[in-house]
Each structure stands twice: as structure tokens, then as C-alpha cells.
Write an enzyme that holds these catalytic residues in place. Structure first.
Site, PDB file in Angstrom:
ATOM      1  N   SER A 274      11.505  -0.170  12.067  1.00 23.69           N
ATOM      2  CA  SER A 274      12.166   1.125  12.296  1.00 23.69           C
ATOM      3  C   SER A 274      11.174   2.281  12.153  1.00 23.69           C
ATOM      4  O   SER A 274      11.256   3.267  12.903  1.00 23.69           O
ATOM      5  CB  SER A 274      13.365   1.309  11.363  1.00 23.69           C
ATOM      6  OG  SER A 274      12.978   1.519  10.031  1.00 23.69           O
TER       7      SER A 274
ATOM      8  N   ARG B 252      -7.306 -15.902   4.283  1.00 27.41           N
ATOM      9  CA  ARG B 252      -7.240 -14.503   4.692  1.00 27.41           C
ATOM     10  C   ARG B 252      -8.404 -14.121   5.609  1.00 27.41           C
ATOM     11  O   ARG B 252      -8.245 -13.308   6.527  1.00 27.41           O
ATOM     12  CB  ARG B 252      -7.205 -13.579   3.465  1.00 27.41           C
ATOM     13  CG  ARG B 252      -6.883 -12.147   3.863  1.00 27.41           C
ATOM     14  CD  ARG B 252      -6.422 -11.316   2.705  1.00 27.41           C
ATOM     15  NE  ARG B 252      -7.455 -11.156   1.695  1.00 27.41           N
ATOM     16  CZ  ARG B 252      -7.328 -10.392   0.616  1.00 27.41           C
ATOM     17  NH1 ARG B 252      -6.211  -9.730   0.401  1.00 27.41           N
ATOM     18  NH2 ARG B 252      -8.305 -10.303  -0.259  1.00 27.41           N
TER      19      ARG B 252
ATOM     20  N   LEU C 145      -4.580  -6.298   3.022  1.00 21.51           N
ATOM     21  CA  LEU C 145      -5.829  -6.375   3.786  1.00 21.51           C
ATOM     22  C   LEU C 145      -7.017  -6.428   2.824  1.00 21.51           C
ATOM     23  O   LEU C 145      -7.020  -5.772   1.782  1.00 21.51           O
ATOM     24  CB  LEU C 145      -5.945  -5.172   4.720  1.00 21.51           C
ATOM     25  CG  LEU C 145      -4.857  -5.109   5.803  1.00 21.51           C
ATOM     26  CD1 LEU C 145      -4.844  -3.738   6.479  1.00 21.51           C
ATOM     27  CD2 LEU C 145      -5.040  -6.222   6.829  1.00 21.51           C
TER      28      LEU C 145
ATOM     29  N   GLU D  93      11.532   8.207   5.110  1.00 20.63           N
ATOM     30  CA  GLU D  93      10.330   7.628   5.738  1.00 20.63           C
ATOM     31  C   GLU D  93      10.259   8.024   7.200  1.00 20.63           C
ATOM     32  O   GLU D  93       9.187   8.345   7.727  1.00 20.63           O
ATOM     33  CB  GLU D  93      10.352   6.099   5.606  1.00 20.63           C
ATOM     34  CG  GLU D  93      10.253   5.599   4.175  1.00 20.63           C
ATOM     35  CD  GLU D  93      10.183   4.077   4.097  1.00 20.63           C
ATOM     36  OE1 GLU D  93       9.504   3.474   4.940  1.00 20.63           O
ATOM     37  OE2 GLU D  93      10.819   3.497   3.196  1.00 20.63           O
TER      38      GLU D  93
ATOM     39  N   HIS E 174       4.640   3.726   1.941  1.00 22.67           N
ATOM     40  CA  HIS E 174       5.094   2.946   0.790  1.00 22.67           C
ATOM     41  C   HIS E 174       6.398   3.552   0.269  1.00 22.67           C
ATOM     42  O   HIS E 174       6.489   4.774   0.116  1.00 22.67           O
ATOM     43  CB  HIS E 174       4.024   2.956  -0.305  1.00 22.67           C
ATOM     44  CG  HIS E 174       4.432   2.150  -1.495  1.00 22.67           C
ATOM     45  ND1 HIS E 174       4.402   0.770  -1.506  1.00 22.67           N
ATOM     46  CD2 HIS E 174       4.919   2.521  -2.699  1.00 22.67           C
ATOM     47  CE1 HIS E 174       4.842   0.327  -2.667  1.00 22.67           C
ATOM     48  NE2 HIS E 174       5.166   1.374  -3.406  1.00 22.67           N
TER      49      HIS E 174
ATOM     50  N   ASP F  31      -1.779  -0.001  -2.646  1.00 24.35           N
ATOM     51  CA  ASP F  31      -0.916   1.183  -2.727  1.00 24.35           C
ATOM     52  C   ASP F  31      -1.573   2.323  -3.505  1.00 24.35           C
ATOM     53  O   ASP F  31      -0.949   3.006  -4.323  1.00 24.35           O
ATOM     54  CB  ASP F  31       0.452   0.809  -3.335  1.00 24.35           C
ATOM     55  CG  ASP F  31       1.174  -0.209  -2.479  1.00 24.35           C
ATOM     56  OD1 ASP F  31       0.969  -0.206  -1.256  1.00 24.35           O
ATOM     57  OD2 ASP F  31       1.925  -1.027  -3.038  1.00 24.35           O
TER      58      ASP F  31
ATOM     59  N   MET G 243       3.493  -6.489   5.635  1.00 24.41           N
ATOM     60  CA  MET G 243       3.604  -7.049   4.294  1.00 24.41           C
ATOM     61  C   MET G 243       2.458  -8.000   3.935  1.00 24.41           C
ATOM     62  O   MET G 243       2.643  -8.947   3.165  1.00 24.41           O
ATOM     63  CB  MET G 243       4.963  -7.735   4.125  1.00 24.41           C
ATOM     64  CG  MET G 243       6.152  -6.818   4.417  1.00 24.41           C
ATOM     65  SD  MET G 243       6.166  -5.264   3.474  1.00 24.41           S
ATOM     66  CE  MET G 243       6.865  -5.846   1.927  1.00 24.41           C
ATOM     67  N   ARG G 244       1.278  -7.755   4.475  1.00 22.09           N
ATOM     68  CA  ARG G 244       0.093  -8.506   4.076  1.00 22.09           C
ATOM     69  C   ARG G 244      -0.910  -7.531   3.467  1.00 22.09           C
ATOM     70  O   ARG G 244      -1.045  -6.398   3.940  1.00 22.09           O
ATOM     71  CB  ARG G 244      -0.588  -9.204   5.264  1.00 22.09           C
ATOM     72  CG  ARG G 244       0.294 -10.105   6.080  1.00 22.09           C
ATOM     73  CD  ARG G 244       0.961 -11.204   5.301  1.00 22.09           C
ATOM     74  NE  ARG G 244       0.038 -12.171   4.731  1.00 22.09           N
ATOM     75  CZ  ARG G 244       0.418 -13.183   3.950  1.00 22.09           C
ATOM     76  NH1 ARG G 244       1.700 -13.336   3.655  1.00 22.09           N
ATOM     77  NH2 ARG G 244      -0.464 -14.025   3.467  1.00 22.09           N
TER      78      ARG G 244
HETATM   79  C1  GAR Z   1       9.840   0.355   4.754  1.00 19.18           C
HETATM   80  O1  GAR Z   1      10.748   0.756   3.757  1.00 19.18           O
HETATM   81  C2  GAR Z   1       8.417   0.468   4.243  1.00 19.18           C
HETATM   82  O2  GAR Z   1       8.203   1.573   3.417  1.00 19.18           O
HETATM   83  C3  GAR Z   1       8.280  -0.811   3.475  1.00 19.18           C
HETATM   84  O3  GAR Z   1       8.936  -1.786   4.261  1.00 19.18           O
HETATM   85  C4  GAR Z   1       9.963  -1.154   5.015  1.00 19.18           C
HETATM   86  C5  GAR Z   1       9.767  -1.489   6.477  1.00 19.18           C
HETATM   87  O4  GAR Z   1      10.862  -1.072   7.265  1.00 19.18           O
HETATM   88  N1  GAR Z   1       6.919  -1.132   3.240  1.00 19.18           N
HETATM   89  C6  GAR Z   1       6.477  -1.802   2.186  1.00 19.18           C
HETATM   90  O5  GAR Z   1       7.194  -2.199   1.303  1.00 19.18           O
HETATM   91  C7  GAR Z   1       4.973  -2.033   2.172  1.00 19.18           C
HETATM   92  N2  GAR Z   1       4.591  -2.791   1.028  1.00 19.18           N
HETATM   93  P1  GAR Z   1      10.712  -0.988   8.849  1.00 19.18           P
HETATM   94  O6  GAR Z   1      10.140  -2.317   9.322  1.00 19.18           O
HETATM   95  O7  GAR Z   1      12.121  -0.800   9.334  1.00 19.18           O
HETATM   96  O8  GAR Z   1       9.814   0.164   9.180  1.00 19.18           O
END
Ligand code: GAR
Length: 195
Positions: free
Chosen positions: A13, A64, A92, A173, A108, A144, A89-90
Site C-alpha cells: 500500500s 544473504r 540488507l 505512512e 518504519h 531502523d 521485510m529483509r
Molecule cells: C507498513 O506498515 C510498514 O511501515 C511496515 O510494513 C507495512 C507494509 O505495508 N514496515 C516494516 O515493518 C519494516 N520493518 P504495505 O505493504 O501495505 O506498504
């Protein structure tokens, strides 16, 4: 234009909001959406928006280093100037990040430096926070961490669950990330504050 690759793992999103923002006189253009998860919902959404997509499945690589070599290979033809992590969610490696110092952004779901890592909304509730939110920052080798480019705050309400709080933060966000990307593409890295 500033060439932007967006890395995702899920529904995408935030990616959609970034792509939709890069039109008209915006200084940046989306050149690639890349997912490490083959079935990520964001891939279809990117295709529907006409953005080239790629998949580099981390599970198809033994470690990795091999994953990141494949990532480099997939990114190279797109020649991105900036990489936006959007629910990627990986973690780097320091090498990958160092090759692109200051050119990787991440969003974040907390008001950093509070609540690095996962499960930020449950942890914010458990800590009794009354304000929560999200942060866009430059990616550095530390998780982070890295210079903050923007933050948006939301209230924590008495009846919140991790899910209701997550939904409120996600809306923030969607406002914050496009605003920060535009400023960075214009060369402005002074922290942005949205409330
Ligand atoms: C978001 O809330 C983002 O901040 C979080 O994952 C979600 C992704 O939503 N990111 C993390 O937790 C990074 N460690 P989206 O795929 O709908 O953008």
C-alpha cells in the site's frame, strides 16, 4: 528524473502511494517494483499501475550474500538513483547499504528511535504510549537507525488494539512517505514533521 526502485514484501500500500505521487512535475519516476516474496499482493498492484516488476525470492538463495547478488542483478538494468523500502521485510547487509550510502530510504511504523524492529504497535500499546506514528529514514547498516527524514504522529486511543493502531499509523505512512520522497528527490533532507 530521479529514478526510484521500490522494494516490497507484502501488500504494497505504501508502494502504491509512492508510485501514484510520481507524476507530472514531480522530480522522480518509478522504474521498478521488486519483491522478495513471489506472491506479494503489491506485485499485481504495481503491474496495474504500469510499473515494471521483479521477484528475487530470498528462499531460493542459500545465504544473504547470494540473495543480495541476485538483488543487485535485478536492480542493475533499472539503474535506480534511489531505493525506497516499503514494507520490505529483509535486512540488507552493511555492504549492500554502503554501496548506496544515503540512497536507500525506509519507512518504519514507529516514532524512531522508539520501537525499532517488529511488532511496533503491540509494543507501543504495552508501553502505555499516548502518541505513536511512523518514520522515514535513511538506511544505514544499523537496523531502523540512520538520519530521520520525516515523522508523522497519531494519537493512541484508549480502546486501541494493535490492529486499530496499525491502521491509523498506516494512513499516516501514506501521507508521510510520498511527502518525504518528493523532498529528497528535490534535494531537501531536512526532517519533515506531519501531525
Ligand atoms: C507498513 O506498515 C510498514 O511501515 C511496515 O510494513 C507495512 C507494509 O505495508 N514496515 C516494516 O515493518 C519494516 N520493518 P504495505 O505493504 O501495505 O506498504
Amino acid at each position: 528524473p530521479v529514478r526510484v526502485a521500490i522494494l516490497i514484501s507484502g501488500s504494497g500500500s505504501n508502494m502504491v502511494r509512492l508510485v501514484e505521487s510520481m507524476t507530472g512535475e514531480h522530480p522522480a519516476r518509478p522504474v521498478l517494483v521488486l519483491s522478495n516474496v513471489p506472491g506479494a499482493g503489491g506485485l499485481d498492484r504495481a503491474r496495474a499501475l504500469g510499473v515494471p516488476t521483479a521477484v528475487v525470492d530470498h528462499r531460493a538463495h542459500p545465504d544473504r550474500a547470494a540473495f543480495e547478488a541476485a538483488l543487485e542483478e535485478a536492480l542493475a538494468p533499472a539503474r535506480p538513483d534511489l531505493i525506497c523500502l516499503a514494507g520490505f521485510m529483509r535486512v540488507l547487509s552493511a555492504d549492500f547499504v554502503a554501496r548506496r550510502a544515503g540512497r536507500i530510504l525506509n519507512i518504519h511504523p514507529s516514532l524512531l528511535p522508539k520501537f525499532r524492529g517488529l511488532d511496533t504497535h503491540a509494543r507501543a500499546l504495552a508501553a502505555g504510549e499516548t502518541r505513536h506514528g511512523c518514520t522515514v529514514h535513511e538506511v544505514t547498516p544499523a537496523l531502523d537507525d540512520g538520519p530521520i527524514l520525516g515523522q508523522a504522529e497519531v494519537p493512541v486511543l484508549p480502546d486501541d488494539t494493535p490492529e486499530t493502531l496499525a491502521a491509523r499509523v498506516l494512513e499516516a505512512e501514506h501521507r508521510l512517505y510520498p511527502a518525504v520522497l518528493r523532498r529528497v528527490a528535490e534535494g531537501d533532507r531536512t526532517p519533515l514533521r506531519l501531525d
